[in-house]
Design an enzyme around this catalytic site. Structure first.
Site, mmCIF file in Angstrom:
data_model
loop_
_atom_site.group_PDB
_atom_site.id
_atom_site.type_symbol
_atom_site.label_atom_id
_atom_site.label_comp_id
_atom_site.label_asym_id
_atom_site.label_seq_id
_atom_site.Cartn_x
_atom_site.Cartn_y
_atom_site.Cartn_z
ATOM 1 N N SER A 163 -2.021 -2.213 3.656
ATOM 2 C CA SER A 163 -1.931 -3.629 4.043
ATOM 3 C C SER A 163 -3.055 -4.454 3.436
ATOM 4 O O SER A 163 -4.130 -3.938 3.094
ATOM 5 C CB SER A 163 -2.005 -3.764 5.567
ATOM 6 O OG SER A 163 -1.025 -2.970 6.169
HETATM 7 N N1 SAH Z 1 -1.431 1.191 8.232
HETATM 8 C C1 SAH Z 1 -1.170 1.479 6.851
HETATM 9 C C2 SAH Z 1 -0.105 0.577 6.263
HETATM 10 C C3 SAH Z 1 1.045 1.354 6.159
HETATM 11 S S1 SAH Z 1 2.539 0.751 5.439
HETATM 12 C C4 SAH Z 1 -2.419 1.471 5.991
HETATM 13 O O1 SAH Z 1 -3.494 1.105 6.501
HETATM 14 O O2 SAH Z 1 -2.341 1.868 4.833
HETATM 15 C C5 SAH Z 1 3.615 1.343 6.707
HETATM 16 C C6 SAH Z 1 3.655 2.832 6.900
HETATM 17 O O3 SAH Z 1 4.485 3.050 8.016
HETATM 18 C C7 SAH Z 1 4.272 3.594 5.736
HETATM 19 O O4 SAH Z 1 3.420 4.608 5.332
HETATM 20 C C8 SAH Z 1 5.574 4.144 6.319
HETATM 21 O O5 SAH Z 1 5.941 5.411 5.810
HETATM 22 C C9 SAH Z 1 5.204 4.239 7.803
HETATM 23 N N2 SAH Z 1 6.344 4.274 8.714
HETATM 24 C C10 SAH Z 1 7.495 3.555 8.673
HETATM 25 N N3 SAH Z 1 8.285 3.895 9.711
HETATM 26 C C11 SAH Z 1 7.599 4.833 10.439
HETATM 27 C C12 SAH Z 1 7.884 5.573 11.619
HETATM 28 N N4 SAH Z 1 9.025 5.439 12.291
HETATM 29 N N5 SAH Z 1 6.958 6.446 12.062
HETATM 30 C C13 SAH Z 1 5.789 6.619 11.412
HETATM 31 N N6 SAH Z 1 5.468 5.963 10.276
HETATM 32 C C14 SAH Z 1 6.357 5.071 9.804
#
Ligand code: SAH
Length: 227
Positions: free
Chosen positions: A79
């Site tokens: 993000s």
């Molecule tokens: N917080 C992260 C941003 C991640 S982008 C950072 O600091 O880098 C969103 C993430 O959510 C992705 O890696 C995606 O695979 C994950 N995601 C999406 N749906 C999900 C779910 N149901 N359970 C766990 N992770 C999920």
């Protein structure tokens, strides 16, 4: 062949300069976040202490301190720092000690939270991302983060309740399983919406649920199941 002392010294100096430059860039980023309305000094301090360059692919190290989302592989993004700071600020208001994050991704958000709360529980549905994030946590000595490979739509029931829950992927609504895992008086922050999402804050501090939305954001989708 052993490298000569001169080469070794040169390399050490280069690494030293690199670290100094990255630190200067991080300081600039924090100033930018402050100018853009992030007011919580503890959050700014946590951003200053968290080496974002460790959480991005090595080819993007130089871009790590731009206030921008960056690709981390598997069509996922780390993000934008402003969004990380804002969501952290919103989550911290009631001073939670145990926090659940859904969507570990690179692990950066979890690492920022880890400097501000006692324990972070983070769930990631893509195995390689969960493994990568865990390796960075180990390398940085962040011992108060636990990360599992699972579908975070179900939360992390065996560790519940959490004083705060942060979802870092967008969906039309909050997954049903999450609210029952929130402790009394807790708070949930999540991007909710169709194409563009708004940061939804669900607050239970007065005994009843009060929901309000703040900034428009754009997150990758929250998906069910694991990969
Ligand atoms: N917080 C992260 C941003 C991640 S982008 C950072 O600091 O880098 C969103 C993430 O959510 C992705 O890696 C995606 O695979 C994950 N995601 C999406 N749906 C999900 C779910 N149901 N359970 C766990 N992770 C999920």
């Amino acid at each position: 062949m052993r490298p000569c002392t001169g080469c070794v010294l040169n390399r050490v100096m280069m690494v030293g300069n690199d670290v100094k430059e990255l630190m200067a860039e991080r300081e600039r980023l924090v100033e930018q976040l402050r100018c853009n309305g992030i007011a919580n000094e503890r959050v700014l301090e946590a951003i200053l202490e968290t080496p974002r360059h460790e959480f991005v692919p090595s080819a993007l190290r130089r871009e790590a301190y731009l206030d921008a989302p960056l690709p981390i592989g598997r069509a996922q993004m780390i993000s934008q720092p402003w969004v990380v700071a804002r969501m952290t600020e919103l989550l911290l208001e009631p001073s939670p000690r145990r926090v659940l994050e859904v969507g570990t991704g690179s692990g950066y958000q979890a690492a920022v939270l880890a400097r501000l709360v006692d324990e972070v529980f983070s769930v990631e549905r893509i195995a390689s991302l969960a493994q990568g994030a865990k390796a960075v946590f180990r390398r940085l000595g962040l011992k108060n983060i636990r990360c599992i490979h699972a579908d975070g739509c179900s939360g992390w029931e065996s560790e519940a309740p959490f004083e705060a829950i942060m979802v870092t992927a967008g969906a039309k609504k909050v997954p049903k399983a999450l609210y029952p895992q929130l402790a009394e008086g807790g708070r949930l922050v999540m991007p909710v919406g169709h194409v563009i999402q708004y940061l939804l804050i669900s607050d239970f501090s007065d005994g009843a649920q009060s929901d309000y939305s703040t900034e428009a954001v754009r997150f990758v989708p929250l998906l069910s199941g694991v990969e």
